[in-house]
Design a protein around this motif. Sequence first.
Motif, PDB file in Angstrom:
ATOM      1  N   UNK A   1       0.191 -11.440  -4.624  1.00 41.14           N
ATOM      2  CA  UNK A   1      -0.138 -12.454  -5.631  1.00 41.14           C
ATOM      3  C   UNK A   1      -1.195 -11.942  -6.608  1.00 41.14           C
ATOM      4  N   UNK A   2      -1.929 -10.890  -6.204  1.00 39.49           N
ATOM      5  CA  UNK A   2      -2.980 -10.334  -7.053  1.00 39.49           C
ATOM      6  C   UNK A   2      -2.736  -8.853  -7.350  1.00 39.49           C
ATOM      7  N   UNK A   3      -2.397  -8.095  -6.336  1.00 35.48           N
ATOM      8  CA  UNK A   3      -2.248  -6.641  -6.472  1.00 35.48           C
ATOM      9  C   UNK A   3      -0.781  -6.257  -6.572  1.00 35.48           C
ATOM     10  N   UNK A   4      -0.517  -5.070  -7.164  1.00 28.48           N
ATOM     11  CA  UNK A   4       0.864  -4.604  -7.201  1.00 28.48           C
ATOM     12  C   UNK A   4       1.227  -3.969  -5.860  1.00 28.48           C
ATOM     13  N   UNK A   5       2.509  -3.619  -5.704  1.00 34.16           N
ATOM     14  CA  UNK A   5       2.998  -3.141  -4.412  1.00 34.16           C
ATOM     15  C   UNK A   5       2.286  -1.866  -3.964  1.00 34.16           C
ATOM     16  N   UNK A   6       2.029  -0.954  -4.895  1.00 34.52           N
ATOM     17  CA  UNK A   6       1.338   0.284  -4.555  1.00 34.52           C
ATOM     18  C   UNK A   6      -0.062   0.035  -4.038  1.00 34.52           C
ATOM     19  N   UNK A   7      -0.768  -0.894  -4.666  1.00 35.06           N
ATOM     20  CA  UNK A   7      -2.121  -1.224  -4.227  1.00 35.06           C
ATOM     21  C   UNK A   7      -2.108  -1.865  -2.842  1.00 35.06           C
ATOM     22  N   UNK A   8      -1.155  -2.761  -2.604  1.00 37.05           N
ATOM     23  CA  UNK A   8      -1.061  -3.414  -1.297  1.00 37.05           C
ATOM     24  C   UNK A   8      -0.797  -2.378  -0.206  1.00 37.05           C
ATOM     25  N   UNK A   9       0.132  -1.465  -0.451  1.00 31.73           N
ATOM     26  CA  UNK A   9       0.427  -0.427   0.528  1.00 31.73           C
ATOM     27  C   UNK A   9      -0.768   0.457   0.820  1.00 31.73           C
ATOM     28  N   UNK A  10      -1.471   0.864  -0.240  1.00 27.34           N
ATOM     29  CA  UNK A  10      -2.617   1.758  -0.076  1.00 27.34           C
ATOM     30  C   UNK A  10      -3.787   1.072   0.626  1.00 27.34           C
ATOM     31  N   UNK A  11      -4.058  -0.172   0.258  1.00 26.51           N
ATOM     32  CA  UNK A  11      -5.147  -0.922   0.901  1.00 26.51           C
ATOM     33  C   UNK A  11      -4.863  -1.087   2.387  1.00 26.51           C
ATOM     34  N   UNK A  12      -3.634  -1.393   2.706  1.00 23.44           N
ATOM     35  CA  UNK A  12      -3.238  -1.582   4.106  1.00 23.44           C
ATOM     36  C   UNK A  12      -3.515  -0.323   4.933  1.00 23.44           C
ATOM     37  N   UNK A  13      -3.091   0.823   4.430  1.00 22.76           N
ATOM     38  CA  UNK A  13      -3.276   2.082   5.160  1.00 22.76           C
ATOM     39  C   UNK A  13      -4.746   2.452   5.253  1.00 22.76           C
ATOM     40  N   UNK A  14      -5.462   2.298   4.155  1.00 19.58           N
ATOM     41  CA  UNK A  14      -6.872   2.668   4.138  1.00 19.58           C
ATOM     42  C   UNK A  14      -7.686   1.799   5.089  1.00 19.58           C
ATOM     43  N   UNK A  15      -7.388   0.502   5.131  1.00 21.18           N
ATOM     44  CA  UNK A  15      -8.092  -0.400   6.042  1.00 21.18           C
ATOM     45  C   UNK A  15      -7.849  -0.002   7.495  1.00 21.18           C
ATOM     46  N   UNK A  16      -6.594   0.328   7.820  1.00 20.09           N
ATOM     47  CA  UNK A  16      -6.265   0.756   9.180  1.00 20.09           C
ATOM     48  C   UNK A  16      -6.978   2.053   9.528  1.00 20.09           C
ATOM     49  N   UNK A  17      -7.012   2.971   8.578  1.00 19.83           N
ATOM     50  CA  UNK A  17      -7.659   4.267   8.793  1.00 19.83           C
ATOM     51  C   UNK A  17      -9.151   4.111   9.072  1.00 19.83           C
TER      52      UNK A  17
END
Length: 300
Positions: free
Chosen positions: A31-47
């Motif tokens: 709803x706020x970020x594009x698909x690339x940002x959502x994917x990257x945030x998800x991985x970075x948070x897990x890392x």
Amino acid sequence: MKNTNVLAWGILVILSLVWGTSFILIKRGLEVYDAGEVGAIRILAACLFLVPVSIPRVRKLTSKQVKLLFLIGMVGTFGPAFFFAIGQTRLDSGITGVLNGLTPIFTLVIGALFFKQKFNKANYLGIVLAFIGTVVLLTAGSGGKFSEFNFYAFFVVLATACYGTNLNVIKYYLADLSPLVITSVSILLVGPLAGLYLVFGTDFSVTLATQPGAVKALGYVSLLGIMSTSLALILFNKLVQLTTPIFSSTVTYLIPIVALTWGVLDGEVVLIGHIIGVLAILLGVFINNRRKAKAANVKV
């Protein structure tokens, strides 16, 4: 034994809720970020969440193991995180959650094609049913017209194919490593790539500073990474240790129910075609799991 059964059922319920909720969290992030940002945030948070666990363990690995774990990270985490987000830009979260149930089918297909696993008639039946269910599911809102097929579904299907490949590579090449090492180190190795992409390949900083609701959306996607990508994998590996593979696979049937429930609560429409497609996919998965249980002499 009783305590073990209670723990196993508790983990199963938690996993179903966590993984089933993943798709509504992706929706909130988009709803706020594009698909690339959502994917990257998800991985970075897990890392970042797994750094205390992964750093001490990566030093004990051989260079060959590190290379394989990097491959696991790319195929099993990095790619799917982006594919699911892209697919969900045009798919309801509930439908995406159902398509995620194709993972066991792709695990079987890729195992047969590249790892010399054997097929039988029941396997073919399960695969055909899952395929039919997918087509029905994704043409349900268009009167069954293939011309109006939602091709963004292929991104989700590609993600499940990645998961299937990932599981086979782990089984045949990394069986000597603990599940915690595989999960934490593989995410550690791809996390920096996600961070670099987020900083230099997107407008994340601008969006975070200017868009209303950006902080809340960041929280949703970060929760997705921590809960669904990190903790849930550790819990699932624990479940596999406590129970049979067939019991563990039960989560495959529960995730779509949770995902669809969240979707309905969020205003998504479930048609009769969707229900037929869901049942066909789940029946296909059940048939394949049933055959595995008989082959292993495991009671379901």
